[in-house]
Write a protein that holds these residues in place. Structure first.
Motif, PDB file in Angstrom:
ATOM      1  N   ARG A   1       5.103 -10.837  -5.996  1.00  0.00           N
ATOM      2  CA  ARG A   1       4.205  -9.971  -6.758  1.00  0.00           C
ATOM      3  C   ARG A   1       4.121  -8.583  -6.142  1.00  0.00           C
ATOM      4  N   LEU A   2       4.011  -8.537  -4.816  1.00  0.00           N
ATOM      5  CA  LEU A   2       3.867  -7.236  -4.162  1.00  0.00           C
ATOM      6  C   LEU A   2       5.131  -6.390  -4.318  1.00  0.00           C
ATOM      7  N   SER A   3       6.290  -7.036  -4.277  1.00  0.00           N
ATOM      8  CA  SER A   3       7.532  -6.279  -4.464  1.00  0.00           C
ATOM      9  C   SER A   3       7.552  -5.654  -5.858  1.00  0.00           C
ATOM     10  N   GLN A   4       7.029  -6.373  -6.837  1.00  0.00           N
ATOM     11  CA  GLN A   4       6.958  -5.830  -8.194  1.00  0.00           C
ATOM     12  C   GLN A   4       5.974  -4.667  -8.262  1.00  0.00           C
ATOM     13  N   TYR A   5       4.797  -4.852  -7.656  1.00  0.00           N
ATOM     14  CA  TYR A   5       3.776  -3.804  -7.715  1.00  0.00           C
ATOM     15  C   TYR A   5       4.251  -2.534  -7.001  1.00  0.00           C
ATOM     16  N   PHE A   6       4.934  -2.714  -5.863  1.00  0.00           N
ATOM     17  CA  PHE A   6       5.420  -1.541  -5.128  1.00  0.00           C
ATOM     18  C   PHE A   6       6.584  -0.890  -5.875  1.00  0.00           C
ATOM     19  N   GLY A   7       7.400  -1.697  -6.512  1.00  0.00           N
ATOM     20  CA  GLY A   7       8.460  -1.116  -7.335  1.00  0.00           C
ATOM     21  C   GLY A   7       7.896  -0.283  -8.468  1.00  0.00           C
ATOM     22  N   ASP A   8       6.768  -0.729  -9.008  1.00  0.00           N
ATOM     23  CA  ASP A   8       6.118   0.015 -10.093  1.00  0.00           C
ATOM     24  C   ASP A   8       5.601   1.373  -9.625  1.00  0.00           C
ATOM     25  N   LEU A   9       5.313   1.500  -8.317  1.00  0.00           N
ATOM     26  CA  LEU A   9       4.866   2.794  -7.795  1.00  0.00           C
ATOM     27  C   LEU A   9       5.971   3.839  -7.949  1.00  0.00           C
ATOM     28  N   ILE A  10       7.211   3.402  -7.773  1.00  0.00           N
ATOM     29  CA  ILE A  10       8.344   4.312  -7.981  1.00  0.00           C
ATOM     30  C   ILE A  10       8.454   4.671  -9.457  1.00  0.00           C
ATOM     31  N   LYS A  11       8.315   3.664 -10.325  1.00  0.00           N
ATOM     32  CA  LYS A  11       8.408   3.899 -11.766  1.00  0.00           C
ATOM     33  C   LYS A  11       7.310   4.843 -12.257  1.00  0.00           C
TER      34      LYS A  11
ATOM     35  N   GLU B   1      -3.410   6.219  -5.514  1.00  0.00           N
ATOM     36  CA  GLU B   1      -3.955   7.397  -6.199  1.00  0.00           C
ATOM     37  C   GLU B   1      -4.968   8.125  -5.336  1.00  0.00           C
ATOM     38  N   THR B   2      -5.739   7.373  -4.554  1.00  0.00           N
ATOM     39  CA  THR B   2      -6.681   7.996  -3.618  1.00  0.00           C
ATOM     40  C   THR B   2      -5.937   8.762  -2.537  1.00  0.00           C
ATOM     41  N   SER B   3      -4.859   8.165  -2.017  1.00  0.00           N
ATOM     42  CA  SER B   3      -4.039   8.848  -1.013  1.00  0.00           C
ATOM     43  C   SER B   3      -3.468  10.148  -1.551  1.00  0.00           C
ATOM     44  N   LEU B   4      -2.929  10.095  -2.766  1.00  0.00           N
ATOM     45  CA  LEU B   4      -2.346  11.290  -3.358  1.00  0.00           C
ATOM     46  C   LEU B   4      -3.399  12.381  -3.548  1.00  0.00           C
ATOM     47  N   GLU B   5      -4.595  11.968  -3.962  1.00  0.00           N
ATOM     48  CA  GLU B   5      -5.675  12.934  -4.150  1.00  0.00           C
ATOM     49  C   GLU B   5      -6.072  13.567  -2.822  1.00  0.00           C
ATOM     50  N   LYS B   6      -6.196  12.741  -1.800  1.00  0.00           N
ATOM     51  CA  LYS B   6      -6.567  13.263  -0.485  1.00  0.00           C
ATOM     52  C   LYS B   6      -5.497  14.205   0.064  1.00  0.00           C
ATOM     53  N   LEU B   7      -4.239  13.822  -0.135  1.00  0.00           N
ATOM     54  CA  LEU B   7      -3.135  14.640   0.353  1.00  0.00           C
ATOM     55  C   LEU B   7      -2.898  15.873  -0.511  1.00  0.00           C
TER      56      LEU B   7
ATOM     57  N   ASP C   1      -9.608  -9.874  -4.358  1.00  0.00           N
ATOM     58  CA  ASP C   1      -9.087 -11.037  -5.077  1.00  0.00           C
ATOM     59  C   ASP C   1      -7.609 -10.796  -5.387  1.00  0.00           C
ATOM     60  N   PRO C   2      -6.746 -11.774  -5.081  1.00  0.00           N
ATOM     61  CA  PRO C   2      -5.312 -11.603  -5.370  1.00  0.00           C
ATOM     62  C   PRO C   2      -5.026 -11.201  -6.810  1.00  0.00           C
ATOM     63  N   LYS C   3      -5.901 -11.587  -7.743  1.00  0.00           N
ATOM     64  CA  LYS C   3      -5.718 -11.198  -9.140  1.00  0.00           C
ATOM     65  C   LYS C   3      -5.808  -9.679  -9.313  1.00  0.00           C
ATOM     66  N   ASN C   4      -6.457  -9.024  -8.350  1.00  0.00           N
ATOM     67  CA  ASN C   4      -6.689  -7.579  -8.464  1.00  0.00           C
ATOM     68  C   ASN C   4      -5.791  -6.748  -7.543  1.00  0.00           C
ATOM     69  N   TYR C   5      -4.769  -7.383  -6.953  1.00  0.00           N
ATOM     70  CA  TYR C   5      -3.918  -6.653  -6.013  1.00  0.00           C
ATOM     71  C   TYR C   5      -3.247  -5.441  -6.663  1.00  0.00           C
ATOM     72  N   GLU C   6      -2.753  -5.625  -7.872  1.00  0.00           N
ATOM     73  CA  GLU C   6      -2.049  -4.513  -8.527  1.00  0.00           C
ATOM     74  C   GLU C   6      -2.977  -3.317  -8.705  1.00  0.00           C
ATOM     75  N   ALA C   7      -4.167  -3.555  -9.224  1.00  0.00           N
ATOM     76  CA  ALA C   7      -5.131  -2.469  -9.432  1.00  0.00           C
ATOM     77  C   ALA C   7      -5.558  -1.870  -8.095  1.00  0.00           C
ATOM     78  N   HIS C   8      -5.719  -2.725  -7.090  1.00  0.00           N
ATOM     79  CA  HIS C   8      -6.127  -2.264  -5.753  1.00  0.00           C
ATOM     80  C   HIS C   8      -5.068  -1.338  -5.159  1.00  0.00           C
ATOM     81  N   ILE C   9      -3.800  -1.720  -5.282  1.00  0.00           N
ATOM     82  CA  ILE C   9      -2.712  -0.909  -4.734  1.00  0.00           C
ATOM     83  C   ILE C   9      -2.635   0.432  -5.456  1.00  0.00           C
TER      84      ILE C   9
END
Length: 311
Positions: free
Chosen positions: A133-143, A105-111, A92-100
């Motif tokens: 929205r995605l640009s904001q969510y991806f920017g938050d990954l850096i933060k 976090e799963t990738s980091l754990e695996k790596l 659901d698009p409402k859950n994109y932020e949590a999904h990303i």
């Protein structure tokens, strides 16, 4: 090996592509997915020979797990790591932020790391409806400290134009090869260069198409659209005194703006060979012009119908 400097990171002109670690990939791959110890040997070989960049993705089977298990037992310095986040169709698009966030976090754990250098959106289609929205969510990954830069893995000029609307995206991965010059001819590689986007290039050998023996190409689509071009490529390589691999690499290696070429391999010997090809002499301006003119109109969409077939 030559290197590109990106924000203080020394990125080798060849990045080790790892889709083969997790999936049976490539039209010329007749050995299948390598065993884990073989994959670890390939990483070891690449690092020992000066490769400082590894490319992976959540969608590459268990590639991240295999890479992570290698570095958990290795004392070698971590290279520049790029991974990618895929958004599933049923989310659901409402859950994109949590999904990303969960995916990263799963990738980091695996790596087995707390942070990677580069995280990209794996499918650019989502930008056209949810780009803001995605640009904001991806920017938050850096933060959050999960990565140093974010970007998008793309296919078309329209994808690039869309990505460039959002300043947060500073890296990309795009398909380019002697046969596939669409983004060069459209001026989009120049746009990326002018915007100082870190540019990783994939499909340099068109998934191994360049290495098929002409006499064994029987698929009617490839026989029509690829075979005549492969024969012409053989002719030009002989004239230039280069192998097909050397020609394919040097054509892109020295292009302004290209940071690194992502090359996978089926075994350590292929990695050694690929690294050796990067030492080939630069193409003459005349040869570069001939390649641009000769292969400017290859029907890539038709060829991809064959290359994208399930194994």
């Amino acid at each position: 090996m030559k290197y590109s400097d990106v924000a203080g990171c020394k990125i080798s002109k060849m990045s080790l592509g790892t889709v083969q670690f997790g999936l049976h990939y490539g039209i010329a791959n007749d050995t299948g997915k390598p065993a884990e110890d073989q994959s670890h040997g390939m990483i070891e070989t690449a690092l020992d020979l000066g490769i400082t960049s590894i490319d992976t993705a959540r969608a590459y089977g268990d590639s991240e797990d295999i890479i992570g298990r290698y570095f958990k037992k290795s004392e070698k310095e971590l290279p520049f790591i790029s991974t990618k986040v895929a958004i599933e169709d049923d989310v659901d698009p409402k859950n994109y932020e949590a999904h990303i966030i969960e995916s990263v976090e799963t990738s980091l754990e695996k790596l087995g790391v707390n942070k990677v250098n580069n995280i990209m959106l794996h499918d650019s289609q989502w930008l056209f409806e949810y780009g803001g929205r995605l640009s904001q969510y991806f920017g938050d990954l850096i933060k959050r400290g999960y990565c140093d830069m974010v970007g998008v893995s793309m296919y078309s000029g329209a994808d690039i134009d869309k990505m460039l609307e959002y300043d947060v995206f500073t890296s990309t991965q795009i398909p380019l090869s002697i046969f596939d010059q669409r983004l060069i001819n459209s001026g989009h590689t120049k746009k990326l260069y002018e915007r100082n986007i870190t540019m990783f290039v994939r499909s340099v050998f068109l998934q191994g198409l360049f290495f098929l023996e002409p006499g064994k190409i029987t698929d009617p689509i490839l026989a029509k659209h690829a075979l005549p071009r492969i024969l012409k490529l053989h002719e030009l390589c002989e004239k230039e005194g280069l192998t097909i691999a050397e020609m394919a690499i040097t054509f892109l290696r020295d292009m302004p703006g290209v940071t690194s070429l992502v090359l996978g391999a089926d075994n350590s010997e292929q990695i050694k060979s690929n690294i050796h090809y990067f030492d080939a002499h630069p193409l003459s301006e005349e040869t570069t012009d001939i390649l641009k003119k000769t292969f400017a109109d290859v029907n890539i969409p038709e060829i991809m119908k064959v290359l994208s077939r399930p194994k």
